[in-house]
Design a protein around this motif. Sequence first.
Motif, mmCIF file in Angstrom:
data_model
loop_
_atom_site.group_PDB
_atom_site.id
_atom_site.type_symbol
_atom_site.label_atom_id
_atom_site.label_comp_id
_atom_site.label_asym_id
_atom_site.label_seq_id
_atom_site.Cartn_x
_atom_site.Cartn_y
_atom_site.Cartn_z
ATOM 1 N N ILE A 137 -58.699 -18.623 8.261
ATOM 2 C CA ILE A 137 -60.080 -18.316 8.061
ATOM 3 C C ILE A 137 -60.673 -19.497 8.393
ATOM 4 O O ILE A 137 -60.587 -20.718 7.976
ATOM 5 C CB ILE A 137 -60.192 -17.733 6.604
ATOM 6 C CG1 ILE A 137 -61.685 -17.462 6.715
ATOM 7 C CG2 ILE A 137 -60.091 -18.752 5.762
ATOM 8 C CD1 ILE A 137 -62.236 -16.503 5.489
ATOM 9 N N ALA A 138 -61.904 -19.321 9.348
ATOM 10 C CA ALA A 138 -62.740 -20.589 9.619
ATOM 11 C C ALA A 138 -63.984 -20.182 10.160
ATOM 12 O O ALA A 138 -64.489 -19.230 10.126
ATOM 13 C CB ALA A 138 -61.958 -21.012 10.980
ATOM 14 N N ASN A 139 -64.880 -21.133 9.853
ATOM 15 C CA ASN A 139 -66.260 -21.131 10.580
ATOM 16 C C ASN A 139 -66.478 -22.513 11.127
ATOM 17 O O ASN A 139 -65.609 -23.332 11.350
ATOM 18 C CB ASN A 139 -67.346 -20.697 9.451
ATOM 19 C CG ASN A 139 -67.194 -21.726 8.215
ATOM 20 O OD1 ASN A 139 -66.939 -22.700 8.418
ATOM 21 N ND2 ASN A 139 -68.189 -21.326 6.903
ATOM 22 N N MET A 140 -67.703 -23.073 11.224
ATOM 23 C CA MET A 140 -68.106 -24.186 11.729
ATOM 24 C C MET A 140 -67.896 -25.369 10.981
ATOM 25 O O MET A 140 -67.553 -26.655 11.471
ATOM 26 C CB MET A 140 -69.459 -24.149 12.315
ATOM 27 C CG MET A 140 -69.926 -23.145 13.411
ATOM 28 S SD MET A 140 -68.965 -23.907 14.985
ATOM 29 C CE MET A 140 -69.600 -25.466 15.404
ATOM 30 N N MET A 141 -67.578 -25.182 9.541
ATOM 31 C CA MET A 141 -67.391 -26.144 8.700
ATOM 32 C C MET A 141 -66.084 -26.354 8.277
ATOM 33 O O MET A 141 -65.602 -27.519 7.705
ATOM 34 C CB MET A 141 -68.463 -26.100 7.638
ATOM 35 C CG MET A 141 -69.731 -25.887 7.922
ATOM 36 S SD MET A 141 -70.457 -27.356 8.836
ATOM 37 C CE MET A 141 -70.291 -28.488 7.263
ATOM 38 N N PHE A 142 -65.307 -25.374 8.187
ATOM 39 C CA PHE A 142 -64.092 -25.379 7.788
ATOM 40 C C PHE A 142 -62.893 -24.439 8.435
ATOM 41 O O PHE A 142 -63.338 -23.613 9.115
ATOM 42 C CB PHE A 142 -63.867 -25.011 6.084
ATOM 43 C CG PHE A 142 -64.296 -23.714 5.667
ATOM 44 C CD1 PHE A 142 -63.090 -22.705 5.905
ATOM 45 C CD2 PHE A 142 -65.521 -23.275 5.265
ATOM 46 C CE1 PHE A 142 -63.694 -21.469 5.476
ATOM 47 C CE2 PHE A 142 -65.718 -22.181 5.064
ATOM 48 C CZ PHE A 142 -64.947 -21.261 5.089
ATOM 49 N N ASP A 143 -61.499 -24.736 8.454
ATOM 50 C CA ASP A 143 -60.651 -24.121 9.045
ATOM 51 C C ASP A 143 -59.235 -24.166 8.275
ATOM 52 O O ASP A 143 -58.605 -25.145 8.265
ATOM 53 C CB ASP A 143 -60.307 -24.530 10.567
ATOM 54 C CG ASP A 143 -59.581 -23.649 11.360
ATOM 55 O OD1 ASP A 143 -58.566 -23.135 10.788
ATOM 56 O OD2 ASP A 143 -59.558 -23.731 12.602
ATOM 57 N N LEU A 144 -59.165 -23.036 7.471
ATOM 58 C CA LEU A 144 -58.021 -23.116 6.665
ATOM 59 C C LEU A 144 -56.828 -22.158 7.247
ATOM 60 O O LEU A 144 -57.076 -20.734 7.548
ATOM 61 C CB LEU A 144 -58.415 -22.555 5.092
ATOM 62 C CG LEU A 144 -59.523 -23.278 4.468
ATOM 63 C CD1 LEU A 144 -59.772 -22.717 3.030
ATOM 64 C CD2 LEU A 144 -58.968 -24.777 4.108
ATOM 65 N N GLU A 145 -55.626 -22.667 7.080
ATOM 66 C CA GLU A 145 -54.476 -21.853 7.325
ATOM 67 C C GLU A 145 -53.874 -21.523 6.039
ATOM 68 O O GLU A 145 -53.660 -22.593 5.159
ATOM 69 C CB GLU A 145 -53.450 -22.433 8.309
ATOM 70 C CG GLU A 145 -53.845 -22.759 9.660
ATOM 71 C CD GLU A 145 -53.061 -23.312 10.558
ATOM 72 O OE1 GLU A 145 -51.726 -23.686 10.242
ATOM 73 O OE2 GLU A 145 -53.241 -23.340 11.978
ATOM 74 N N PHE A 146 -53.350 -20.323 5.761
ATOM 75 C CA PHE A 146 -52.993 -19.944 4.519
ATOM 76 C C PHE A 146 -51.813 -19.079 4.541
ATOM 77 O O PHE A 146 -51.552 -18.229 5.427
ATOM 78 C CB PHE A 146 -54.120 -19.407 3.513
ATOM 79 C CG PHE A 146 -54.796 -17.954 3.999
ATOM 80 C CD1 PHE A 146 -54.339 -16.955 3.726
ATOM 81 C CD2 PHE A 146 -55.713 -18.299 4.972
ATOM 82 C CE1 PHE A 146 -54.998 -15.703 4.031
ATOM 83 C CE2 PHE A 146 -56.613 -17.015 5.222
ATOM 84 C CZ PHE A 146 -55.902 -15.799 5.031
ATOM 85 N N MET A 147 -51.230 -18.705 3.349
ATOM 86 C CA MET A 147 -50.410 -17.652 3.259
ATOM 87 C C MET A 147 -50.686 -16.825 2.046
ATOM 88 O O MET A 147 -51.321 -17.141 0.944
ATOM 89 C CB MET A 147 -48.813 -18.264 2.940
ATOM 90 C CG MET A 147 -48.269 -18.808 4.255
ATOM 91 S SD MET A 147 -46.567 -19.044 3.967
ATOM 92 C CE MET A 147 -45.594 -17.427 3.877
ATOM 93 N N LEU A 148 -50.511 -15.463 2.070
ATOM 94 C CA LEU A 148 -50.676 -14.472 1.048
ATOM 95 C C LEU A 148 -49.204 -14.336 0.119
ATOM 96 O O LEU A 148 -48.067 -13.654 1.104
ATOM 97 C CB LEU A 148 -51.137 -13.194 1.234
ATOM 98 C CG LEU A 148 -52.412 -12.975 1.095
ATOM 99 C CD1 LEU A 148 -53.345 -13.979 1.832
ATOM 100 C CD2 LEU A 148 -53.203 -11.451 1.529
ATOM 101 N N ILE A 149 -48.934 -14.657 -0.862
ATOM 102 C CA ILE A 149 -47.510 -14.515 -1.651
ATOM 103 C C ILE A 149 -47.689 -13.469 -2.643
ATOM 104 O O ILE A 149 -48.619 -13.602 -3.367
ATOM 105 C CB ILE A 149 -47.222 -15.796 -1.972
ATOM 106 C CG1 ILE A 149 -47.189 -17.048 -1.164
ATOM 107 C CG2 ILE A 149 -45.712 -15.643 -2.701
ATOM 108 C CD1 ILE A 149 -46.109 -16.816 0.121
ATOM 109 N N GLU A 150 -46.647 -12.769 -2.849
ATOM 110 C CA GLU A 150 -46.701 -11.514 -3.747
ATOM 111 C C GLU A 150 -46.777 -12.168 -5.442
ATOM 112 O O GLU A 150 -46.048 -13.091 -5.669
ATOM 113 C CB GLU A 150 -45.511 -10.865 -3.973
ATOM 114 C CG GLU A 150 -45.603 -9.370 -4.792
ATOM 115 C CD GLU A 150 -44.329 -8.709 -4.350
ATOM 116 O OE1 GLU A 150 -44.412 -7.301 -4.929
ATOM 117 O OE2 GLU A 150 -43.539 -9.132 -3.930
ATOM 118 N N ASN A 151 -47.968 -11.615 -6.126
ATOM 119 C CA ASN A 151 -48.259 -12.388 -7.331
ATOM 120 C C ASN A 151 -47.338 -11.797 -8.434
ATOM 121 O O ASN A 151 -47.269 -10.430 -8.929
ATOM 122 C CB ASN A 151 -49.558 -11.455 -7.749
ATOM 123 C CG ASN A 151 -49.937 -12.225 -8.963
ATOM 124 O OD1 ASN A 151 -49.490 -13.094 -9.706
ATOM 125 N ND2 ASN A 151 -51.201 -11.424 -9.643
#
Length: 242
Positions: A137-151
């Motif tokens: 997820i990204a915009n002009m101020m940040f860029d995050l790579e992430f994972m969704l892990i089962e809760n």
Amino acid sequence: MFAGTLTRNVETAAAQYTGMIHGARFDIAIQLEARAKMSERSPDFDVTAVNKTGRKVRIGTAWNETGNTSGNPYISMQIDVGLGPFRVNAVQTKEARATQSGAFEIIPLVSNGLMKSGSISGELTAMDADNAFTGYIANMMFDLEFMLIENSYKSEETHPDYRIEVSSPRGTPIRVGSAWMAKSSRTGNDYLSLLINTPDGDLRVNAVQNEEQRGGQTFSIIPFIDSGEQPQDAGTGLSLVA
């Protein structure tokens, strides 16, 4: 953005719990030492750490707590490592409780104040194994790579289905949010509702599939629009079991 572990020590140990807490700027070994309670709501523990000169310092306090709905015990901590105070909880998985293990996972609490989605770009892709997703997820101020892990803490219908994790500079997984599986009452299509703690604040977005993506593994992340379809607890921040 914080992560960590905590382990209950034998009763004769000076520190009742020892562990690690990680952030984007630090990796700190901590101890929880019992303290005299002045009232019912006084802290049960001092949280201590060793600074760069080798001196043990108190960096926070902690309380023994019990989940209102689950009835499960957990530890609530308020810590300040010089960047301002923050709150985390130390909780156990179902497996740890079943085996009476002394192992806890430290998870963050984020505020309920939500930033506006604005101009957001992002994508989510289902992985072939482990019921997980990877995305950005990204915009002009940040860029995050992430994972969704089962809760693994999910025990009620309203609890999140996934935890959202990013990696610290040393590669330690840090939890930054929660995600819920949902179904549109208007179209009947499945989507995911995400609550993410970004550098700019807490952000609500949805991961949906357009006509070309439907039936595949890729979702587009779009700004959240309140249509009344969001999961019941999706706006309450990271709860104990989130």
